[in-house]
Design a protein around this motif. Structure first.
Motif, mmCIF file in Angstrom:
data_model
loop_
_atom_site.group_PDB
_atom_site.id
_atom_site.type_symbol
_atom_site.label_atom_id
_atom_site.label_comp_id
_atom_site.label_asym_id
_atom_site.label_seq_id
_atom_site.Cartn_x
_atom_site.Cartn_y
_atom_site.Cartn_z
ATOM 1 N N GLU A 159 0.871 -1.195 0.000
ATOM 2 C CA GLU A 159 0.000 0.000 0.000
ATOM 3 C C GLU A 159 0.891 1.223 0.000
ATOM 4 O O GLU A 159 1.755 1.375 0.840
ATOM 5 C CB GLU A 159 -0.839 -0.009 1.276
ATOM 6 N N GLN A 160 0.698 2.110 -0.964
ATOM 7 C CA GLN A 160 1.525 3.314 -0.994
ATOM 8 C C GLN A 160 0.645 4.557 -1.036
ATOM 9 O O GLN A 160 -0.368 4.597 -0.357
ATOM 10 C CB GLN A 160 2.505 3.212 -2.142
ATOM 11 N N SER A 161 1.008 5.529 -1.889
ATOM 12 C CA SER A 161 0.205 6.761 -1.940
ATOM 13 C C SER A 161 -1.149 6.509 -2.587
ATOM 14 O O SER A 161 -2.067 7.308 -2.452
ATOM 15 C CB SER A 161 0.935 7.837 -2.734
ATOM 16 N N ASN A 162 -1.236 5.402 -3.356
ATOM 17 C CA ASN A 162 -2.475 5.055 -4.034
ATOM 18 C C ASN A 162 -2.734 3.582 -3.784
ATOM 19 O O ASN A 162 -2.050 2.972 -2.988
ATOM 20 C CB ASN A 162 -2.334 5.360 -5.529
ATOM 21 N N THR A 163 -3.732 3.026 -4.487
ATOM 22 C CA THR A 163 -4.006 1.598 -4.288
ATOM 23 C C THR A 163 -3.963 0.919 -5.652
ATOM 24 O O THR A 163 -4.570 1.408 -6.606
ATOM 25 C CB THR A 163 -5.388 1.420 -3.635
ATOM 26 N N LEU A 222 -4.328 1.983 -16.063
ATOM 27 C CA LEU A 222 -3.996 0.561 -16.232
ATOM 28 C C LEU A 222 -2.778 0.449 -17.138
ATOM 29 O O LEU A 222 -2.731 1.078 -18.191
ATOM 30 C CB LEU A 222 -5.185 -0.158 -16.884
ATOM 31 N N GLN A 223 -1.815 -0.353 -16.717
ATOM 32 C CA GLN A 223 -0.643 -0.562 -17.571
ATOM 33 C C GLN A 223 -0.195 -2.015 -17.470
ATOM 34 O O GLN A 223 -0.606 -2.743 -16.550
ATOM 35 C CB GLN A 223 0.499 0.382 -17.191
ATOM 36 N N PRO A 224 0.617 -2.461 -18.429
ATOM 37 C CA PRO A 224 1.091 -3.845 -18.355
ATOM 38 C C PRO A 224 1.840 -4.085 -17.050
ATOM 39 O O PRO A 224 2.575 -3.194 -16.583
ATOM 40 C CB PRO A 224 2.039 -3.972 -19.550
ATOM 41 N N PHE A 225 1.633 -5.247 -16.465
ATOM 42 C CA PHE A 225 2.301 -5.620 -15.228
ATOM 43 C C PHE A 225 3.640 -6.252 -15.600
ATOM 44 O O PHE A 225 3.689 -7.148 -16.445
ATOM 45 C CB PHE A 225 1.415 -6.628 -14.479
ATOM 46 N N VAL A 226 4.707 -5.760 -15.011
ATOM 47 C CA VAL A 226 6.021 -6.369 -15.261
ATOM 48 C C VAL A 226 6.109 -7.590 -14.345
ATOM 49 O O VAL A 226 6.399 -7.473 -13.156
ATOM 50 C CB VAL A 226 7.178 -5.372 -14.975
ATOM 51 N N SER A 227 5.824 -8.738 -14.927
ATOM 52 C CA SER A 227 5.693 -9.948 -14.109
ATOM 53 C C SER A 227 7.057 -10.428 -13.616
ATOM 54 O O SER A 227 8.051 -10.358 -14.344
ATOM 55 C CB SER A 227 5.014 -11.026 -14.969
HETATM 56 N N1 LIG Z 1 3.896 -1.931 -14.305
HETATM 57 C C1 LIG Z 1 4.134 -2.537 -13.130
HETATM 58 N N2 LIG Z 1 4.518 -3.839 -13.074
HETATM 59 C C2 LIG Z 1 4.760 -4.460 -11.889
HETATM 60 N N3 LIG Z 1 4.587 -3.865 -10.700
HETATM 61 C C3 LIG Z 1 4.213 -2.577 -10.697
HETATM 62 C C4 LIG Z 1 3.956 -1.838 -11.897
HETATM 63 N N4 LIG Z 1 3.577 -0.578 -11.574
HETATM 64 C C5 LIG Z 1 3.587 -0.533 -10.240
HETATM 65 N N5 LIG Z 1 3.979 -1.724 -9.702
HETATM 66 C C6 LIG Z 1 4.074 -2.055 -8.272
HETATM 67 O O1 LIG Z 1 3.091 -1.300 -7.594
HETATM 68 C C7 LIG Z 1 3.677 -0.506 -6.548
HETATM 69 C C8 LIG Z 1 2.912 0.806 -6.436
HETATM 70 O O2 LIG Z 1 2.961 1.504 -7.673
HETATM 71 P P1 LIG Z 1 3.203 3.078 -7.743
HETATM 72 O O3 LIG Z 1 2.944 3.532 -9.137
HETATM 73 O O4 LIG Z 1 4.558 3.409 -7.173
HETATM 74 O O5 LIG Z 1 2.043 3.597 -6.792
HETATM 75 P P2 LIG Z 1 2.003 4.653 -5.587
HETATM 76 O O6 LIG Z 1 1.781 5.990 -6.216
HETATM 77 O O7 LIG Z 1 0.848 4.185 -4.801
HETATM 78 O O8 LIG Z 1 3.311 4.585 -4.837
HETATM 79 C C9 LIG Z 1 5.134 -0.377 -6.971
HETATM 80 O O9 LIG Z 1 5.988 -0.190 -5.883
HETATM 81 C C10 LIG Z 1 5.409 -1.686 -7.677
HETATM 82 O O10 LIG Z 1 5.770 -2.681 -6.758
#
Ligand SMILES: Nc1ncnc2c1ncn2[C@@H]1O[C@H](COP(=O)(O)OP(=O)(O)O)[C@@H](O)[C@H]1O
Ligand SMILES: O=P(O)(O)O[C@H]1O[C@H](CO)[C@@H](O[C@H]2O[C@H](CO)[C@@H](O)[C@H](O)[C@H]2O)[C@H](O)[C@H]1O
Length: 458
Positions: A159-163, A222-227
């Motif tokens: 959990e960070q600045s967003n969800t 929404l963006q691709p997840f870097v798996s």
């Molecule tokens: N495209 C992605 N692929 C894989 N993991 C991601 C991706 N984007 C974000 N994450 C994961 O999600 C977490 C939160 O994303 P982030 O954009 O930093 O949000 P916030 O603004 O809440 O900090 C990241 O620390 C990372 O672990």
């Protein structure tokens, strides 16, 4: 999937009224809630959109709400909530509990944060996939990018600045919590980088937005997840725990940062900063320091030393030095860098520092600002290791700057005054951030403050 239903516009104050007493206690406990430390005195509904009608098992509301917290802004900050209601909350959703509703149309239901629950989260993805319009909510998708149906949702643990919600390890949806008007750099910059063909940033696939008071508001991307990726922070801590160096990764990160900067400078306007712009820049740093000293008294003994970093920059400005400014990441640190199993690095989260005014976050800035953020991050990792490893941070610093210079031809260390000013500004920001969000971490940026006040980055 149950189709989306009725949108309640104008805002339904009845739904919100019944939830208000619960939200008042729940909101301040959320990591993403920006107004910690001041009581919530009231709510104004901005838009309440019913995404699933409560059918006993599950109801889903998309809520934009202004949260009043005197002496904050008169209208209050606007937050985005996805609220699920069920007659009974299954144990697996206990961490999402907001409370039991005892009044209004939802009386007898349990309200909870619906992003913890796969089914409501899947409703959002389906809406993006089908480019739905529900009430004022506009679910947009890049028509060149497909989303497979029926991907299973899971909430991202960090959990960070967003969800953020991950769908089938294929996509990640970042649901912005504090919603602000105008173009959002977290969508704008990745779209610009995608147009430039920059492979260092996952290209936005779809996004959710709405219009409020005639202004666009981005709500989710929404963006691709870097798996299988690990973030730079995890990797750095792992290396430190094993007593290993991190210089090759730091160098690769320097190159990745430089590639992103180069693409941003191509994609969006650059400007020359002269005295008219640099004066306010130095003044902004000075004012942030003064405000930070007020907020965190532990800074008092270092105030003068820290200010000298800005005075030195002011002197260069007076002598007529200029800098080139461009769009930058704005909050670059190791946690914003993902290393794929292939070894390639991606940068994420272009929102800028959450506490900065939106207009300021979109202004062209000297790229050294991002570099300072990363250098601070190497220091953070090294200082949170046991025992602290300043040499490790020093080596990362050198490798990162060399990597950056390999791509751009400019080594950031050749601009020491600007670099120190930005590292100082960042460390001051971090002191305030940690005091507010993670008081246990305060000694980490404070140790940097001590060194920066004495003109020593290491
Ligand atoms: N495209 C992605 N692929 C894989 N993991 C991601 C991706 N984007 C974000 N994450 C994961 O999600 C977490 C939160 O994303 P982030 O954009 O930093 O949000 P916030 O603004 O809440 O900090 C990241 O620390 C990372 O672990
Ligand atoms: O990732 P966010 O946009 O939410 O950034 C905020 O939180 C960060 C912490 O999660 C904070 O970063 C600070 O701590 C990091 C270690 O956890 C460290 O790597 C960074 O260098 C340090 O600044 C960031 O400042 C804040 O905006």
């Amino acid at each position: 999937m149950t189709p989306m239903t009725e949108a309640v516009t104008p805002p339904s104050s009845t739904t919100l009224d019944s939830l208000a007493p619960l939200l008042r206690a729940w909101l301040p406990r959320q990591r993403w809630f920006a107004g910690k430390g001041r009581p919530v005195t009231g709510f104004t509904p901005v838009a309440v959109t019913q995404l699933l009608p409560p059918d006993g098992r599950l109801g889903l509301y998309h809520i934009l709400v202004r949260v009043h917290q005197p002496p904050g802004p008169r209208t209050g900050h606007c937050y985005q909530l996805l609220i699920g209601v069920r007659e009974a909350l299954p144990p697996r959703l206990a961490p999402a509990l907001i409370g039991h509703v005892d009044r209004g149309p939802l009386a007898g239901h349990t309200a909870y944060d619906a992003l913890y629950d796969p089914r409501p989260a899947e409703v959002l993805l389906e809406a993006l996939r089908t480019r739905a319009r529900i009430g004022g909510l506009v679910f947009e998708r890049d028509p060149r990018r497909e989303i497979r149906p029926h991907l299973v949702a899971r909430l991202l643990a960090a959990e960070q600045s967003n969800t953020s919600v991950v769908y089938g390890d294929a996509f990640i949806l970042k649901v912005l919590r504090r919603v602000v008007p105008g173009i959002n750099p977290d969508l704008e910059l990745p779209l610009a980088l995608a147009r430039e063909g920059c492979p260092r940033v996952p290209a936005p696939t779809a996004w959710l937005h709405t219009e409020l008071d005639g202004e666009p508001h981005v709500l989710a991307v929404l963006q691709p997840f870097v798996s299988g990726a690990a973030d730079g922070w995890e990797l750095a801590l792992r290396a430190l725990a094993k007593g290993e160096g991190f210089a090759p990764e730091a160098r690769a990160l320097g190159r990745a940062t430089a590639e992103v900067h180069t693409a941003l400078a191509r994609a969006l306007p650059t400007v020359t900063l002269g005295p008219a712009q640099l004066g306010p820049l130095v003044q902004g740093m000075t004012e942030r320091l003064a405000a930070a000293v007020q907020a965190v008294p532990a800074l008092v003994p270092y105030e003068e030393g820290l200010r000298s970093a800005y005075t030195a920059l002011g002197e260069l400005v007076t002598q007529g030095r200029t800098w080139t400014a461009q769009r930058v990441h704005g909050d670059l640190h190791l946690g914003q860098c993902l290393r794929a199993p292939s070894g390639d690095w991606s940068l994420i989260d272009f929102e800028g520092e959450p506490a900065r005014p939106p207009a300021e976050r979109r202004m062209p800035q000297p790229p050294v600002r991002d570099i300072a953020g990363m250098l601070r991050s190497f220091d953070y990792a090294a200082r949170s290791a046991s025992p602290p490893a300043p040499r490790w941070a020093h080596d990362c610093r050198a490798a990162y700057c060399s990597g950056y210079a390999e791509v751009t031809g400019r080594d950031p260390r050749t601009d020491p005054v600007m670099l120190r000013a930005y590292e100082t500004d960042k460390a001051v920001y971090e002191v305030v951030y940690e005091a507010r969000h993670r008081p246990d971490w305060l000694p980490v940026p404070l140790s940097a403050v001590r060194r920066l006040a004495a003109s020593d980055p290491n």
